[in-house]
Write a protein that holds these residues in place. Sequence first.
Motif, PDB file in Angstrom:
ATOM      1  N   ARG A 214       0.831  -1.207   0.000  1.00  0.00           N
ATOM      2  CA  ARG A 214       0.000   0.000   0.000  1.00  0.00           C
ATOM      3  C   ARG A 214       0.865   1.256   0.000  1.00  0.00           C
ATOM      4  NH1 ARG A 214      -3.466  -3.269   3.270  1.00  0.00           N
ATOM      5  NH2 ARG A 214      -2.569  -2.533   5.228  1.00  0.00           N
ATOM      6  N   LEU A 215       1.972   1.213   0.732  1.00  0.00           N
ATOM      7  CA  LEU A 215       2.886   2.347   0.739  1.00  0.00           C
ATOM      8  C   LEU A 215       3.499   2.552  -0.643  1.00  0.00           C
ATOM      9  CD1 LEU A 215       4.529   4.578   2.087  1.00  0.00           C
ATOM     10  CD2 LEU A 215       6.161   2.829   2.841  1.00  0.00           C
ATOM     11  N   MET A 216       3.907   1.472  -1.306  1.00  0.00           N
ATOM     12  CA  MET A 216       4.493   1.598  -2.641  1.00  0.00           C
ATOM     13  C   MET A 216       3.485   2.171  -3.632  1.00  0.00           C
ATOM     14  SD  MET A 216       7.690   0.847  -2.662  1.00  0.00           S
ATOM     15  CE  MET A 216       7.715   1.670  -1.077  1.00  0.00           C
ATOM     16  N   ALA A 217       2.221   1.760  -3.514  1.00  0.00           N
ATOM     17  CA  ALA A 217       1.188   2.302  -4.401  1.00  0.00           C
ATOM     18  C   ALA A 217       0.993   3.796  -4.155  1.00  0.00           C
ATOM     19  CB  ALA A 217      -0.125   1.552  -4.194  1.00  0.00           C
ATOM     20  N   ALA A 218       0.979   4.206  -2.872  1.00  0.00           N
ATOM     21  CA  ALA A 218       0.817   5.615  -2.547  1.00  0.00           C
ATOM     22  C   ALA A 218       2.034   6.418  -3.005  1.00  0.00           C
ATOM     23  CB  ALA A 218       0.604   5.782  -1.040  1.00  0.00           C
ATOM     24  N   LEU A 219       3.231   5.864  -2.816  1.00  0.00           N
ATOM     25  CA  LEU A 219       4.456   6.549  -3.233  1.00  0.00           C
ATOM     26  C   LEU A 219       4.506   6.676  -4.749  1.00  0.00           C
ATOM     27  CD1 LEU A 219       7.201   7.705  -2.284  1.00  0.00           C
ATOM     28  CD2 LEU A 219       8.149   5.423  -2.592  1.00  0.00           C
ATOM     29  N   PHE A 245      13.248   0.769   0.990  1.00  0.00           N
ATOM     30  CA  PHE A 245      12.348   0.456   2.091  1.00  0.00           C
ATOM     31  C   PHE A 245      12.494  -0.991   2.550  1.00  0.00           C
ATOM     32  CE2 PHE A 245       9.920   4.197   0.394  1.00  0.00           C
ATOM     33  CZ  PHE A 245      10.111   4.997   1.513  1.00  0.00           C
ATOM     34  N   SER A 246      12.881  -1.891   1.641  1.00  0.00           N
ATOM     35  CA  SER A 246      13.093  -3.280   2.061  1.00  0.00           C
ATOM     36  C   SER A 246      14.302  -3.387   2.981  1.00  0.00           C
ATOM     37  CB  SER A 246      13.268  -4.188   0.839  1.00  0.00           C
ATOM     38  OG  SER A 246      14.499  -3.930   0.184  1.00  0.00           O
ATOM     39  N   ARG A 247      15.335  -2.564   2.728  1.00  0.00           N
ATOM     40  CA  ARG A 247      16.501  -2.560   3.618  1.00  0.00           C
ATOM     41  C   ARG A 247      16.197  -1.878   4.946  1.00  0.00           C
ATOM     42  NH1 ARG A 247      19.107  -0.779  -1.109  1.00  0.00           N
ATOM     43  NH2 ARG A 247      19.328   1.301  -0.191  1.00  0.00           N
ATOM     44  N   ALA A 248      15.254  -0.943   4.936  1.00  0.00           N
ATOM     45  CA  ALA A 248      14.995  -0.130   6.125  1.00  0.00           C
ATOM     46  C   ALA A 248      14.328  -0.922   7.235  1.00  0.00           C
ATOM     47  CB  ALA A 248      14.120   1.067   5.746  1.00  0.00           C
ATOM     48  N   GLY A 249      13.618  -1.998   6.891  1.00  0.00           N
ATOM     49  CA  GLY A 249      12.889  -2.752   7.918  1.00  0.00           C
ATOM     50  C   GLY A 249      11.848  -1.889   8.604  1.00  0.00           C
ATOM     51  N   LEU A 250      10.915  -1.348   7.828  1.00  0.00           N
ATOM     52  CA  LEU A 250       9.940  -0.384   8.325  1.00  0.00           C
ATOM     53  C   LEU A 250       9.126  -0.933   9.496  1.00  0.00           C
ATOM     54  CD1 LEU A 250       8.265   1.295   5.220  1.00  0.00           C
ATOM     55  CD2 LEU A 250       9.859   2.313   6.839  1.00  0.00           C
ATOM     56  N   ARG A 251       8.941  -0.095  10.523  1.00  0.00           N
ATOM     57  CA  ARG A 251       8.017  -0.393  11.603  1.00  0.00           C
ATOM     58  C   ARG A 251       6.662   0.226  11.262  1.00  0.00           C
ATOM     59  NH1 ARG A 251      10.808  -4.297  12.886  1.00  0.00           N
ATOM     60  NH2 ARG A 251       9.395  -4.625  14.629  1.00  0.00           N
ATOM     61  N   ARG A 252       5.627  -0.218  11.959  1.00  0.00           N
ATOM     62  CA  ARG A 252       4.284   0.242  11.635  1.00  0.00           C
ATOM     63  C   ARG A 252       4.134   1.758  11.789  1.00  0.00           C
ATOM     64  NH1 ARG A 252      -1.276  -1.015  10.441  1.00  0.00           N
ATOM     65  NH2 ARG A 252      -2.091   1.096  10.292  1.00  0.00           N
ATOM     66  N   HIS A 253       4.724   2.374  12.820  1.00  0.00           N
ATOM     67  CA  HIS A 253       4.565   3.819  12.996  1.00  0.00           C
ATOM     68  C   HIS A 253       5.286   4.584  11.890  1.00  0.00           C
ATOM     69  CE1 HIS A 253       8.578   3.458  14.870  1.00  0.00           C
ATOM     70  NE2 HIS A 253       8.698   4.752  14.682  1.00  0.00           N
ATOM     71  N   GLU A 254       6.369   4.022  11.345  1.00  0.00           N
ATOM     72  CA  GLU A 254       7.058   4.671  10.227  1.00  0.00           C
ATOM     73  C   GLU A 254       6.215   4.576   8.953  1.00  0.00           C
ATOM     74  OE1 GLU A 254      11.616   3.731  11.754  1.00  0.00           O
ATOM     75  OE2 GLU A 254      10.513   2.247  10.579  1.00  0.00           O
ATOM     76  N   TYR A 255       5.571   3.429   8.776  1.00  0.00           N
ATOM     77  CA  TYR A 255       4.639   3.270   7.660  1.00  0.00           C
ATOM     78  C   TYR A 255       3.531   4.311   7.752  1.00  0.00           C
ATOM     79  CZ  TYR A 255       0.347   1.323   5.612  1.00  0.00           C
ATOM     80  OH  TYR A 255      -0.847   1.158   4.956  1.00  0.00           O
ATOM     81  N   ASP A 256       2.956   4.494   8.936  1.00  0.00           N
ATOM     82  CA  ASP A 256       1.884   5.477   9.107  1.00  0.00           C
ATOM     83  C   ASP A 256       2.367   6.882   8.748  1.00  0.00           C
ATOM     84  OD1 ASP A 256       0.042   3.579   9.942  1.00  0.00           O
ATOM     85  OD2 ASP A 256       0.511   3.840  12.063  1.00  0.00           O
TER      86      ASP A 256
END
Length: 270
Positions: A214-219, A245-256
Amino acid sequence: MLLHGLDVVLVKTRFPENIGMAARACVNMGCPSLRLVDPERWDKDKAAPLATPKGLPLLDSLTVHPAVEEAVAPCALVLGTTARVGGWRRALLSPPQAGRLAAAALARGERVALVFGPEDRGLNNAEITHCQQLVTIPTDPAARSLNLAQAVLLLTYECANAARALRHARADATGTTATLVADNAGPAPDAPPRQDRPDPVPGGRAATAAEQERLMAALKDMLLRLDYLHGDNPDYFLLPWRRLFSRAGLRRHEYDALMGLCRQVRAKLG
């Protein structure tokens, strides 16, 4: 099971016999989950003899999905397999590297997917976009092709080895700490046994594959509006962002936070 939380995902598998052998490989290595994506022919009766009695429960519990993104949606880490290099397939992991990465994610309580393509051609470019990192099994150039079940066995073996090593390292560290405390403080009062649970992860849970899509679609939508992405193949030019973003290991709050940024930019652009 040793690899609880690991999903082996077989994409467009041609032969049910290979699914049976893959199921046997999974149970050999302690992997409890098998998922099929749009199999060409799925016949449990043909798969069962090669799964052996130990693998039959896995055949009974496997799930079938129409697309890769649905099969990997709950996973925080998605590792795709490839025999080809270059183009969309860069920064490839070795099997031991992939095993250590998967074991660390499992130890944090995250779901992990290992994705394997069809026997005759492997994963295509559209399918690997749903994989955060890619792993390749080095073979002799004169005989590059591996049987699907062999590939499943090799990679789940590396995951199991890494998981055991991680457990032993933690047990050793816990034992050393307990010895030091006992030496300094004397006998401790009786206490309930410590349960084997993941250590808390700073920043909350990891973003799942579905959330990252969903983030990739929005980006992608935002960058198209900004005319940053252009041409007739924006997905290819989005790949560096996917890798970032795959290297970053996104947490849910960062996704938000990133989803909020995309919404704000779209709003400013009208």
